[in-house]
Design a protein around this motif. Structure first.
Motif, short mmCIF file in Angstrom:
data_model
loop_
_atom_site.label_atom_id
_atom_site.label_comp_id
_atom_site.label_asym_id
_atom_site.label_seq_id
_atom_site.Cartn_x
_atom_site.Cartn_y
_atom_site.Cartn_z
N MET A 137 0.92 -1.12 -0.15
CA MET A 137 0.01 -0.02 0.23
C MET A 137 1.14 1.37 0.11
O MET A 137 2.07 1.36 0.37
CB MET A 137 -0.85 -0.04 1.28
N HIS A 138 0.60 2.35 -0.51
CA HIS A 138 0.75 3.44 -0.33
C HIS A 138 -0.12 4.85 -0.63
O HIS A 138 -1.21 4.54 -1.41
CB HIS A 138 1.89 3.91 -1.75
N PRO A 139 -0.15 5.80 0.33
CA PRO A 139 -1.33 6.59 0.39
C PRO A 139 -1.16 7.95 -0.89
O PRO A 139 -2.22 8.24 -1.25
CB PRO A 139 -1.24 7.36 1.65
N GLY A 140 -0.17 7.70 -1.51
CA GLY A 140 0.24 8.69 -2.52
C GLY A 140 0.32 10.23 -2.01
O GLY A 140 -0.40 10.22 -0.83
N PRO A 141 0.71 11.01 -2.65
CA PRO A 141 1.51 10.92 -3.75
C PRO A 141 2.93 10.13 -3.69
O PRO A 141 3.36 10.27 -2.44
CB PRO A 141 1.92 12.14 -3.95
N MET A 142 3.35 9.24 -4.34
CA MET A 142 4.60 8.33 -4.33
C MET A 142 5.72 8.95 -5.01
O MET A 142 5.47 9.45 -5.89
CB MET A 142 4.26 6.89 -4.48
N ASN A 143 6.73 8.70 -4.47
CA ASN A 143 7.95 9.11 -4.86
C ASN A 143 8.53 7.61 -5.42
O ASN A 143 9.24 6.95 -4.61
CB ASN A 143 9.15 9.82 -4.18
N ARG A 144 8.68 7.42 -7.03
CA ARG A 144 9.08 6.15 -7.04
C ARG A 144 10.53 6.34 -7.07
O ARG A 144 11.15 7.29 -7.50
CB ARG A 144 8.84 6.03 -8.57
N GLY A 145 11.17 5.15 -6.74
CA GLY A 145 12.76 5.15 -6.78
C GLY A 145 12.98 5.86 -5.37
O GLY A 145 14.45 5.85 -5.40
N VAL A 146 12.61 6.50 -4.64
CA VAL A 146 12.85 7.00 -3.36
C VAL A 146 12.14 6.01 -2.12
O VAL A 146 12.88 5.18 -1.36
CB VAL A 146 12.22 8.46 -3.04
N GLU A 147 11.04 5.84 -1.88
CA GLU A 147 10.33 4.84 -0.98
C GLU A 147 10.00 3.65 -1.62
O GLU A 147 9.57 2.75 -0.86
CB GLU A 147 9.14 5.75 -0.09
N ILE A 148 9.72 3.64 -2.78
CA ILE A 148 9.07 2.35 -3.49
C ILE A 148 9.63 2.23 -4.76
O ILE A 148 9.85 3.22 -5.46
CB ILE A 148 7.62 2.45 -3.50
N ASP A 149 10.15 1.01 -5.29
CA ASP A 149 10.31 0.77 -6.51
C ASP A 149 9.04 0.81 -7.64
O ASP A 149 8.09 0.22 -7.14
CB ASP A 149 10.95 -0.80 -6.65
N GLY A 150 9.16 1.33 -8.51
CA GLY A 150 8.25 1.59 -9.44
C GLY A 150 7.57 0.27 -9.86
O GLY A 150 6.64 -0.01 -10.00
N THR A 151 8.40 -0.66 -10.09
CA THR A 151 7.69 -2.15 -10.61
C THR A 151 6.79 -2.81 -9.35
O THR A 151 5.99 -3.52 -9.73
CB THR A 151 9.06 -2.90 -10.91
N ILE A 152 7.26 -2.52 -8.14
CA ILE A 152 6.42 -3.20 -7.31
C ILE A 152 5.14 -2.41 -7.06
O ILE A 152 4.13 -2.90 -6.76
CB ILE A 152 7.19 -2.87 -5.76
N ALA A 153 5.24 -0.83 -7.12
CA ALA A 153 4.10 -0.01 -7.23
C ALA A 153 3.16 -0.67 -8.21
O ALA A 153 1.66 -0.39 -7.89
CB ALA A 153 4.35 1.24 -7.56
N ASP A 154 3.58 -0.94 -9.36
CA ASP A 154 2.67 -1.33 -10.63
C ASP A 154 2.44 -2.76 -10.51
O ASP A 154 1.62 -3.26 -11.63
CB ASP A 154 3.24 -0.95 -11.77
N ASP A 155 2.88 -3.49 -9.57
CA ASP A 155 2.67 -5.03 -9.73
C ASP A 155 1.08 -5.44 -9.28
O ASP A 155 0.85 -5.25 -7.93
CB ASP A 155 3.51 -5.68 -8.97
#
Ligand code: CP
Length: 314
Positions: free
Chosen positions: A257-275
């Protein structure tokens, strides 16, 4: 209750009632149409003194789906710029007789203060580092839908806990519903005194994520770090960013989970966020509309009941 200012005063039965109502709206939003008479004749004003995409848009959509007259105050273009105070702004809008005020403000406690000055229902859309109750409710609904329950789950909340109203509201809500909460953060971003909330504290992701059911990532809130230590993004991602290797320590069916807005590559890898097999981030956004419909529906019902009791026509 008259307002929704935080999770802190809510009883578990009130949380369950809100989530049950939100669940019905979630189904209507997907497969039907919500009744437009629920908020018919009511005026909703959204006052956002801080930027927002998800919360503002979903409160507006929620109000319109239920038939309210919705006005978004353009705070950047308001008389705040001429020196008018928050309270005078609120009193001015209150004189126009709104029924629902949705307020986001950068200062903790500002929404509570405003609620004492107006005679309509106030919904807290996030105040400083204090509370973001509808975010915690939409997170709870998302977890309940994915896991089939909202109790006895092991839930990790990871990242910038110190500056996060989302973490505070979630710790209270998930604790009230008897879940096991693990907080994972670098020591500089872990507030002191969190242990009194009955949570476990970790500064290592692999250790903290071991066998959890839910992984909730948080944004690094640089705008609230006012001159304090700001970690390097590269180093932060290396130690605390959620990637496949770290997620492998959670249960195989753990949701992300992530409440957004997210910073890809900072707190979460983009591929995990999109899985789509692991991430429920878009479902969180969808549930945001349903939860805000439920919250305004319940407050409107309380308002009408109070007016009926005092003999004033609704
Ligand atoms: N999660 C959340 O509050 O997002 P916004 O700041 O875009 O409203």
């Amino acid at each position: 209750a008259r307002h929704l200012l935080g999770i802190e005063p809510l009883h578990p039965t009130e949380i369950t009632e809100l989530l049950d109502t939100a669940q019905r709206y979630a189904e209507l939003n997907r497969h039907g149409r919500a009744p437009r008479d629920v908020l018919a004749g009511l005026t909703q004003i959204n006052m956002f003194f801080e930027n927002s995409t998800r919360t503002q848009a979903s409160f507006e959509i929620a109000g319109k789906r239920l038939g309210a007259d919705v006005m978004n105050m353009a705070m950047q273009a308001s008389s705040l710029k001429k020196g008018e105070t928050l309270i005078d702004t609120a009193l001015t809008l209150n004189a126009m007789r709104p029924d629902l005020l949705v307020v986001r403000h950068p200062n903790s406690g500002a929404v509570d203060l405003l609620a004492q000055k107006v005679n309509c229902a106030v919904l807290n859309a996030g105040d400083g580092r204090h509370e973001h109750p509808t975010q915690a409710l939409l997170d709870a609904l998302t977890i309940r839908r994915a896991k089939g329950r909202l109790h006895r789950l092991s839930i990790a909340i990871c990242g910038d806990i110190a500056h996060s109203r989302v973490a505070r509201s979630n710790i209270m809500l998930l604790g009230k519903m008897e879940n096991r909460i693990r907080l994972i953060a670098p020591p500089t971003l872990m507030p002191s005194g969190v242990a009194e909330f009955g949570v476990e504290v970790f500064d290592d992701m692999e250790e903290g994520l071991k066998d959890v059911d839910v992984v909730m990532m948080l944004r690094l809130q640089k705008e609230r770090m006012d001159g304090g230590f700001i970690p390097s993004e590269r180093e932060y991602f290396h130690r605390y960013g959620l990637d496949a290797a770290k997620l492998a320590h959670a249960k195989p069916d753990a949701i992300v989970m992530h409440p957004g807005p997210m910073n890809r590559g900072v707190e979460i890898d983009g591929t995990i966020a999109d899985d789509i097999n692991r991430s429920v981030i878009q479902e969180q956004v969808e549930m945001g509309v349903a939860v805000r419909m439920a919250a305004m529906d319940l407050l409107a019902r309380n308002m009408r009941a109070a007016r009926d009791q005092t003999g004033v026509m609704a």
